[in-house]
Design a protein around this motif. Structure first.
Motif, PDB file in Angstrom:
ATOM      1  N   LYS B 498      25.291   4.613 -19.847  1.00  0.00           N
ATOM      2  CA  LYS B 498      24.129   4.365 -20.705  1.00  0.00           C
ATOM      3  C   LYS B 498      22.943   3.855 -19.880  1.00  0.00           C
ATOM      4  O   LYS B 498      23.130   3.166 -18.877  1.00  0.00           O
ATOM      5  CB  LYS B 498      24.486   3.320 -21.776  1.00  0.00           C
ATOM      6  CG  LYS B 498      25.164   3.949 -22.996  1.00  0.00           C
ATOM      7  CD  LYS B 498      25.087   3.009 -24.197  1.00  0.00           C
ATOM      8  CE  LYS B 498      26.106   1.911 -24.084  1.00  0.00           C
ATOM      9  NZ  LYS B 498      26.282   1.059 -25.222  1.00  0.00           N
ATOM     10  N   ASP B 499      21.725   4.166 -20.351  1.00  0.00           N
ATOM     11  CA  ASP B 499      20.536   3.695 -19.645  1.00  0.00           C
ATOM     12  C   ASP B 499      20.343   2.184 -19.833  1.00  0.00           C
ATOM     13  O   ASP B 499      20.504   1.672 -20.935  1.00  0.00           O
ATOM     14  CB  ASP B 499      19.280   4.400 -20.191  1.00  0.00           C
ATOM     15  CG  ASP B 499      19.141   5.793 -19.595  1.00  0.00           C
ATOM     16  OD1 ASP B 499      19.932   6.113 -18.667  1.00  0.00           O
ATOM     17  OD2 ASP B 499      18.279   6.553 -20.044  1.00  0.00           O
ATOM     18  N   VAL B 500      20.005   1.502 -18.741  1.00  0.00           N
ATOM     19  CA  VAL B 500      19.660   0.080 -18.819  1.00  0.00           C
ATOM     20  C   VAL B 500      18.335  -0.107 -18.094  1.00  0.00           C
ATOM     21  O   VAL B 500      18.124   0.456 -17.016  1.00  0.00           O
ATOM     22  CB  VAL B 500      20.690  -0.831 -18.099  1.00  0.00           C
ATOM     23  CG1 VAL B 500      20.734  -2.193 -18.769  1.00  0.00           C
ATOM     24  CG2 VAL B 500      22.052  -0.196 -18.014  1.00  0.00           C
ATOM     25  N   GLN B 501      17.453  -0.892 -18.715  1.00  0.00           N
ATOM     26  CA  GLN B 501      16.141  -1.104 -18.102  1.00  0.00           C
ATOM     27  C   GLN B 501      16.050  -2.500 -17.502  1.00  0.00           C
ATOM     28  O   GLN B 501      16.519  -3.472 -18.093  1.00  0.00           O
ATOM     29  CB  GLN B 501      15.054  -0.924 -19.151  1.00  0.00           C
ATOM     30  CG  GLN B 501      14.945   0.532 -19.545  1.00  0.00           C
ATOM     31  CD  GLN B 501      13.868   0.777 -20.568  1.00  0.00           C
ATOM     32  OE1 GLN B 501      13.498  -0.133 -21.318  1.00  0.00           O
ATOM     33  NE2 GLN B 501      13.377   2.000 -20.601  1.00  0.00           N
ATOM     34  N   PHE B 502      15.456  -2.528 -16.335  1.00  0.00           N
ATOM     35  CA  PHE B 502      15.233  -3.819 -15.664  1.00  0.00           C
ATOM     36  C   PHE B 502      13.771  -3.945 -15.292  1.00  0.00           C
ATOM     37  O   PHE B 502      13.109  -2.957 -14.977  1.00  0.00           O
ATOM     38  CB  PHE B 502      16.102  -3.921 -14.409  1.00  0.00           C
ATOM     39  CG  PHE B 502      17.575  -3.903 -14.701  1.00  0.00           C
ATOM     40  CD1 PHE B 502      18.223  -5.014 -15.221  1.00  0.00           C
ATOM     41  CD2 PHE B 502      18.322  -2.744 -14.465  1.00  0.00           C
ATOM     42  CE1 PHE B 502      19.578  -4.988 -15.495  1.00  0.00           C
ATOM     43  CE2 PHE B 502      19.679  -2.715 -14.737  1.00  0.00           C
ATOM     44  CZ  PHE B 502      20.316  -3.829 -15.251  1.00  0.00           C
ATOM     45  N   LYS B 503      13.288  -5.167 -15.314  1.00  0.00           N
ATOM     46  CA  LYS B 503      11.883  -5.442 -14.979  1.00  0.00           C
ATOM     47  C   LYS B 503      11.796  -5.974 -13.553  1.00  0.00           C
ATOM     48  O   LYS B 503      12.727  -6.637 -13.074  1.00  0.00           O
ATOM     49  CB  LYS B 503      11.327  -6.522 -15.927  1.00  0.00           C
ATOM     50  CG  LYS B 503      11.135  -6.056 -17.349  1.00  0.00           C
ATOM     51  CD  LYS B 503       9.641  -6.010 -17.672  1.00  0.00           C
ATOM     52  CE  LYS B 503       9.345  -5.413 -19.011  1.00  0.00           C
ATOM     53  NZ  LYS B 503       9.735  -4.008 -19.171  1.00  0.00           N
ATOM     54  N   LYS B 504      10.683  -5.711 -12.934  1.00  0.00           N
ATOM     55  CA  LYS B 504      10.417  -6.301 -11.618  1.00  0.00           C
ATOM     56  C   LYS B 504      10.567  -7.826 -11.715  1.00  0.00           C
ATOM     57  O   LYS B 504      10.030  -8.441 -12.639  1.00  0.00           O
ATOM     58  CB  LYS B 504       9.002  -5.945 -11.179  1.00  0.00           C
ATOM     59  CG  LYS B 504       8.648  -6.482  -9.814  1.00  0.00           C
ATOM     60  CD  LYS B 504       7.240  -6.111  -9.403  1.00  0.00           C
ATOM     61  CE  LYS B 504       6.930  -6.766  -8.065  1.00  0.00           C
ATOM     62  NZ  LYS B 504       5.592  -6.481  -7.591  1.00  0.00           N
ATOM     63  N   GLY B 505      11.328  -8.393 -10.794  1.00  0.00           N
ATOM     64  CA  GLY B 505      11.520  -9.847 -10.817  1.00  0.00           C
ATOM     65  C   GLY B 505      12.795 -10.275 -11.519  1.00  0.00           C
ATOM     66  O   GLY B 505      13.200 -11.438 -11.413  1.00  0.00           O
ATOM     67  N   ASP B 506      13.443  -9.343 -12.240  1.00  0.00           N
ATOM     68  CA  ASP B 506      14.744  -9.682 -12.831  1.00  0.00           C
ATOM     69  C   ASP B 506      15.759  -9.916 -11.718  1.00  0.00           C
ATOM     70  O   ASP B 506      15.737  -9.231 -10.684  1.00  0.00           O
ATOM     71  CB  ASP B 506      15.264  -8.513 -13.697  1.00  0.00           C
ATOM     72  CG  ASP B 506      14.636  -8.505 -15.079  1.00  0.00           C
ATOM     73  OD1 ASP B 506      13.950  -9.488 -15.420  1.00  0.00           O
ATOM     74  OD2 ASP B 506      14.831  -7.499 -15.799  1.00  0.00           O
ATOM     75  N   LEU B 507      16.675 -10.854 -11.969  1.00  0.00           N
ATOM     76  CA  LEU B 507      17.786 -11.017 -11.034  1.00  0.00           C
ATOM     77  C   LEU B 507      18.805  -9.907 -11.313  1.00  0.00           C
ATOM     78  O   LEU B 507      19.059  -9.567 -12.474  1.00  0.00           O
ATOM     79  CB  LEU B 507      18.416 -12.396 -11.210  1.00  0.00           C
ATOM     80  CG  LEU B 507      17.542 -13.542 -10.670  1.00  0.00           C
ATOM     81  CD1 LEU B 507      17.865 -14.852 -11.370  1.00  0.00           C
ATOM     82  CD2 LEU B 507      17.697 -13.674  -9.157  1.00  0.00           C
ATOM     83  N   VAL B 508      19.387  -9.339 -10.244  1.00  0.00           N
ATOM     84  CA  VAL B 508      20.323  -8.225 -10.412  1.00  0.00           C
ATOM     85  C   VAL B 508      21.613  -8.761 -11.034  1.00  0.00           C
ATOM     86  O   VAL B 508      22.203  -9.715 -10.509  1.00  0.00           O
ATOM     87  CB  VAL B 508      20.610  -7.542  -9.051  1.00  0.00           C
ATOM     88  CG1 VAL B 508      21.560  -6.362  -9.228  1.00  0.00           C
ATOM     89  CG2 VAL B 508      19.315  -7.085  -8.396  1.00  0.00           C
ATOM     90  N   PRO B 509      22.062  -8.190 -12.162  1.00  0.00           N
ATOM     91  CA  PRO B 509      23.222  -8.784 -12.848  1.00  0.00           C
ATOM     92  C   PRO B 509      24.548  -8.554 -12.121  1.00  0.00           C
ATOM     93  O   PRO B 509      25.466  -9.360 -12.282  1.00  0.00           O
ATOM     94  CB  PRO B 509      23.237  -8.091 -14.212  1.00  0.00           C
ATOM     95  CG  PRO B 509      22.415  -6.865 -14.057  1.00  0.00           C
ATOM     96  CD  PRO B 509      21.452  -7.101 -12.940  1.00  0.00           C
ATOM     97  N   THR B 510      24.659  -7.482 -11.359  1.00  0.00           N
ATOM     98  CA  THR B 510      25.895  -7.224 -10.618  1.00  0.00           C
ATOM     99  C   THR B 510      25.642  -6.169  -9.553  1.00  0.00           C
ATOM    100  O   THR B 510      24.713  -5.368  -9.680  1.00  0.00           O
ATOM    101  CB  THR B 510      27.039  -6.770 -11.553  1.00  0.00           C
ATOM    102  OG1 THR B 510      28.081  -6.198 -10.767  1.00  0.00           O
ATOM    103  CG2 THR B 510      26.577  -5.724 -12.551  1.00  0.00           C
ATOM    104  N   PHE B 511      26.455  -6.177  -8.487  1.00  0.00           N
ATOM    105  CA  PHE B 511      26.141  -5.305  -7.346  1.00  0.00           C
ATOM    106  C   PHE B 511      26.231  -3.815  -7.663  1.00  0.00           C
ATOM    107  O   PHE B 511      25.791  -2.983  -6.889  1.00  0.00           O
ATOM    108  CB  PHE B 511      26.935  -5.675  -6.095  1.00  0.00           C
ATOM    109  CG  PHE B 511      28.430  -5.786  -6.259  1.00  0.00           C
ATOM    110  CD1 PHE B 511      29.209  -4.729  -6.711  1.00  0.00           C
ATOM    111  CD2 PHE B 511      29.070  -6.984  -5.931  1.00  0.00           C
ATOM    112  CE1 PHE B 511      30.577  -4.838  -6.828  1.00  0.00           C
ATOM    113  CE2 PHE B 511      30.452  -7.107  -6.059  1.00  0.00           C
ATOM    114  CZ  PHE B 511      31.209  -6.029  -6.511  1.00  0.00           C
TER     115      PHE B 511
END
Lengths: 215, 807
Positions: B498-511
């Motif tokens: 599924k698509d997940v969106q992240f914003k600049k500056g978000d901490l990466v939730p998992t490697f």
């Protein structure tokens, strides 16, 4: 009155980390003394006015030639009828009714040290050479009367020491002996009916320390 | 640790070998005792009867440096008596793989050895592969070139009698250990191996641990509750610093140090493992994502696709060259190093062949040392045998804040990363190490900016924004950088597609979301998920235990991705059912894994289409019984320590590990099988002091409990030397001598080795001349040889030759 408190020392679970020995010094603000290695891990060599809790180390070979290394974290047993109190006539030594702790007060400087020591089956009391005050374990009286367990018990990583109501501790000691007897037929609880600090040993107490079970 | 401290309690049999856990890791015994109460058998194998041995039901002595012989005998016992866990071995290990024709082993040497270079060509040990590159296998195990058959052949030489002749362990004791431990090779039993420096401190250190890995795989003990190979780490955060980049061949996250032959990022990434095995995950295929995200952490916006993300600015190590502690002091003694920073270490106490270390330090122009106390290293210039007038080295001792005087993370042996809060202010001018680096970096950058220099880019282009609003080092900012950020708005796919969106500056939730395109940063991929938008995972203190196995998933955070037991999918059969229903670490419910965080979301391997093999870090998905990745052979083989009582290896014509590096300075003297030094010596530490004692000797209660250097010797040897308990003796190797108190004890017994009596003694290395100032104690490491393990260069502190005489 309740039956006060007791400490179980299950030597079969002790690995001689000496956390208890150090914790005792820390809580009671006792100084580190100058020592020498006398050919043993045990140090200081003996109890003193500055050392109320001492892990004694004893190695050897048992009857079938197997090597053993026994550890005995020595301290005042807080006897139900303390022999040391025979000399105490003016409240120099107090037995606290509620907890059962046997306390040496500052007035012990007036006691005959040798006679007091003679009265103790476990060779516990020591004298401060300068002040002449006698010293030993207080069962962490200032902790146990404020909802804390004794410092030595708190520090034990393996569960070799337990603190609690005397009846429960005596019960635990007896159960532990029954368990141990399956593997170690000589296992026993030392002087369980007479003392508050009850040691459980796997073998002849003399292979731990000559006064482990009393003189 | 593949497992963790609490998990020790789940074991049925605990082999404590190469470790004196009770002495050096007292808290481990909390869990060992709980296992014992539940009926577990505790085995202690050690040259000396220790605090650990005192609580073990089975104790077996062995001569220092013969662990592979001892364990090789166990491999042979397991195979000969069919004690191995067949279904586990068949499915999860490379037992069925066919080894290529060029692999050979003859009288102590594997094929491909270059005598002059003292190196093997490990390419000769490769597996046979089909046209697609899939390893050829023989599921019937009849092929004499399959791993299981080669394993049997290799260890058939390790008979109990032969092993006993080498180790000095009586045959009945060997068999008692083999029998008890091999009994865990069934689905509902777990055996755990606890080891420490007693295995690593040898010229065959890595192979000691490899041998235990072979045993654990044969018995199906990896990936299960109560099992695993558990390295008990010493310093509280040594696991954290290893995960960082403590070791000379690694950069953070166990990525390789770039080599001079790898001048471009493409060349550096070329060795990224590939697989043709259909059911293999081959996790390291993600290497480029982790490497690029690390470069983005180092260089920020300066790292672009066009400039290889700044790869050129990373220092490169020469191909084939080692840069270990031993190498550093060899080069220093050779006059090639001018200045040195030493942070919270005491090499003048803890490094082997201390004479060479101290004389090396005397050749420096400057030495900066950060520590909480003065020690033998900072004060080397007025130590024994030193004349300050003749030493040019300028020494700066920086007072450091100690662990309770600063915030930060601490990673314990079980990979558990806990956030730690500052309790008190540091005294005087003492500051945290991070702040020291911060101030140094600011000064160095200012100088480079002002004066230029040979190659200013690596320094000037470093991104350095780890400061709080007062300009001081901020551990939270560093921890977040280690976790990693999204560097622009992106839409990515989650594991379900599924698509997940992240914003600049978000901490990466998992490697799983790290990218190789420069859109993510991450200072250490293994720590990704430790500090997320949801907060600081390391600071969690939840006490829930849903599995009842002591995983405590909400207590702090464990790398990777809060997985408490590594390779946990191997705790289930190929259909996803737990091997041991009484201790279900994980199970497949038909659509997902339930229990611990699984080693990947894929179905178990029985699903031929989507299912995956459990050993995801191995390119072909199966664990290595045959390990072609080692520099000194794919099967562990017994070699004598560099200094041995024997002139000839009783197992082969090869006396020492053929792949170890031999240092050649005038101070690297060796005396093996030399009648002047007939006694085996081992070094160790004690509960009361930490490592070289440079912190603990200042603590009066600890010093009172362990006040001075001693040497433990058997009553038999004491009689020969003519010394009584408590008297002083001189212990000498060819490199130097120390005086110590003789502790005469039956806990050391003479060994019968190669038909004759061999004595062993042992002494701690936690004492030194600086404190206490008795004028008597010196550094035990004056005795030890400067030689290291072939794979890691970890020094051989545990086995060398000495003589003992009355002082």
């Amino acid at each position: 009155m309740s039956n006060g408190y007791s400490i179980l020392v299950d030597t079969s679970k002790c690995t001689a980390c000496r956390g208890c020995q150090i914790a005792c010094k820390q809580w009671n603000r006792l100084p580190g003394t100058s020592t020498k290695n006398f050919g043993s891990y045990q140090n200081p060599e003996d109890l003193s006015a500055d050392t109320w809790k001492l892990v004694r180390f004893q190695d050897g070979r048992n009857g079938n030639g197997k090597v053993y290394w026994h550890f005995f974290t020595d301290q005042c047993r807080h006897c139900l009828s303390p022999g040391c109190m025979a000399e105490s006539e003016k409240g120099e030594i107090i037995q606290d009714e509620k907890t059962g702790a046997v306390i040496f007060t500052a007035k012990t400087k007036d006691l005959d040290f040798k006679a007091t020591l003679e009265g103790c089956p476990f060779n516990i009391p020591r004298q401060n050479k300068e002040t002449k005050v006698l010293a030993k374990c207080t069962m962490c009286f200032d902790r146990i009367t404020n909802g804390l367990i004794p410092a030595c018990v708190k520090s034990c990583p393996t569960g070799a020491m337990l603190f609690g109501d005397r009846d429960a501790i005596v019960d635990k000691a007896k159960k532990r002996v029954e368990e141990l007897k399956k593997t170690f037929p000589n296992a026993k609880a030392l002087n369980a009916d007479d003392v508050r600090v009850i040691y459980v040993v796997k073998d002849d107490p003399k292979t731990y320390y000559q006064y482990a079970a009393g003189k | 640790m593949t497992n963790h401290w609490v998990d020790i309690r789940n074991s049925d049999c605990i082999l404590i070998m190469g470790s004196n856990a009770a002495e050096n890791h007292p808290i481990s015994m909390k869990w060992v005792m709980k296992a014992k109460e539940n009926g577990a058998t505790i085995i202690s194998v050690d040259p000396r009867f220790t605090r650990t041995s005192s609580i073990a039901q089975i104790y077996a002595p062995l001569r220092s440096g013969t662990d592979i012989a001892f364990l090789g005998g166990m491999v042979s016992y397991i195979l000969t008596n069919n004690k191995y866990f067949k279904e586990y071995v068949d499915n999860y290990t490379n037992a069925s793989y066919i080894v290529g024709d060029k692999y050979d082993f003859n009288d102590g040497l594997f094929s491909g050895y270059d005598k002059d270079k003292r190196k093997y060509d490990a390419a000769l040990w490769a597996f046979k592969r089909d046209a697609k590159g899939v390893p050829e296998k023989d599921p019937t195990f009849q092929n004499p070139r399959c791993v299981l058959q080669l394993l049997k052949k290799h260890y058939s030489r390790y008979t109990p009698e032969k092993v006993s002749e080498i180790t000095g362990t009586p045959v009945p004791d060997l068999l008692k250990v083999y029998e008890a431990y091999a009994a865990t090779g069934v689905p509902d039993k777990a055996g755990s191996v606890l080891y420490a420096l007693g295995w690593t401190h040898h010229t065959v250190g890595s192979q000691n641990i490899r041998t235990s890995a072979i045993i654990q795989l044969l018995l199906g003990n990896i990936g299960i509750a109560g099992g695993g190979i558990n390295a008990l780490r010493g310093q509280p955060n040594v696991q954290g610093s290893t995960d960082g980049c403590l070791l000379f061949h690694l950069i953070p996250g166990y990525l390789r140090v770039p080599r001079t032959s790898q001048q471009s990022l493409e060349a550096y990434l070329a060795p990224t493992p590939k697989t043709a095995e259909p059911q293999s995950v081959n996790w390291w295929q993600n290497y480029p994502k982790y490497a690029v995200s690390l470069l983005k952490t180092f260089y920020g916006d300066k790292a672009t696709k066009e400039n290889d993300f700044g790869y050129a600015w990373l220092p490169k190590a020469d191909d084939g060259k080692t840069y270990s502690w031993l190498d550093i002091f060899d080069e220093m003694y050779g006059g090639k190093i001018k200045g040195m920073f030493i942070w919270s270490q005491n090499p003048a106490g803890s490094s082997p062949n201390t004479t060479k270390v101290v004389r090396g330090l005397a050749k420096l122009d400057w030495l900066v040392h950060a520590n909480i106390f003065n020690n033998e290293t900072a004060s080397f210039w007025h130590g024994p045998g030193m004349d300050p007038k003749n030493i040019k080295t300028e020494v700066f001792l920086l007072p450091a804040a100690c662990s309770v005087e600063r915030d930060g993370s601490l990673t314990n042996s079980g990979r558990l990363v806990q956030w730690r809060y500052k309790a008190v202010d540091a005294p005087g001018d003492a500051i945290p190490d991070g702040e020291m680096v911060n101030r140094l970096m600011a000064k160095i950058r200012a100088l480079y900016a002002k004066e230029g220099g040979k190659y200013p880019e690596p320094v000037l282009n470093v991104k350095w924004d780890y400061l709080d609003d007062k300009g001081r080092f901020d551990p939270h900012k560093m921890a977040k950088a280690i976790n990693g950020y999204f560097l622009k708005d992106v839409t990515l796919k989650d594991p379900a597609g599924k698509d997940v969106q992240f914003k600049k500056g978000d901490l990466v939730p998992t490697f799983g979301f790290l990218q190789a395109d420069g859109n993510t940063s991450c200072g250490n991929w293994l720590y990704c998920a430790s500090y997320t938008n949801a907060g600081n995972m390391m600071a969690r203190r939840g006490k829930e235990d849903p599995t009842g196995l002591g995983l405590y998933p909400n207590w702090a955070w464990v790398w990777p991705v809060n997985r408490r037991v590594l390779y946990n999918r191997a705790s289930c059969d190929p259909g996803g059912k737990p091997w041991n229903p009484k201790r279900p670490l994980l199970q497949w419910d038909g659509s997902k894994w339930v229990g611990d965080v699984p080693d990947g979301p894929w179905p178990p391997m029985a699903d031929k289409e989507k299912g995956k093999l459990p050993f995801i870090m191995k390119p072909d998905g199966r664990a290595f019984l045959f390990g072609p990745g080692m520099v000194d052979g794919p099967f562990p083989e017994h070699y004598e320590p560099l200094e041995s009582p024997l002139a000839k290896n009783l197992m082969s014509a090869q006396l020492n590990n053929p792949a170890i590096k031999i240092f050649k300075s005038d101070l690297d003297k060796v005396a093996s099988a030399d009648p002047k030094f007939p006694i085996v010596c081992s070094t160790y530490t004690v509960t009361e002091h930490w490592c070289s004692g440079s912190m603990t000797r200042w603590q009066p209660w600890l010093l009172e409990a362990q006040p001075e250097l001693f040497v433990e010797i058997s009553p038999e040897l004491a009689k020969e030397v003519g010394v009584k308990n408590g008297e002083r003796v001189k212990v000498a190797s060819i490199r130097g001598y120390v005086e110590a108190v003789a502790m005469v004890t039956p806990r050391f017994q003479p060994f019968k080795v190669g038909g004759r009596v061999v004595h062993q003694v042992g002494m701690p290395f936690c004492f030194g001349w600086l404190i206490p100032k008795t004028g008597k104690d010196s550094t035990t490491n004056l005795l030890t040889p400067g030689v290291g393990d072939a794979n890691t260069m970890c020094p051989e502190y545990k086995a060398f030759m000495v003589n003992v005489t009355k002082a």
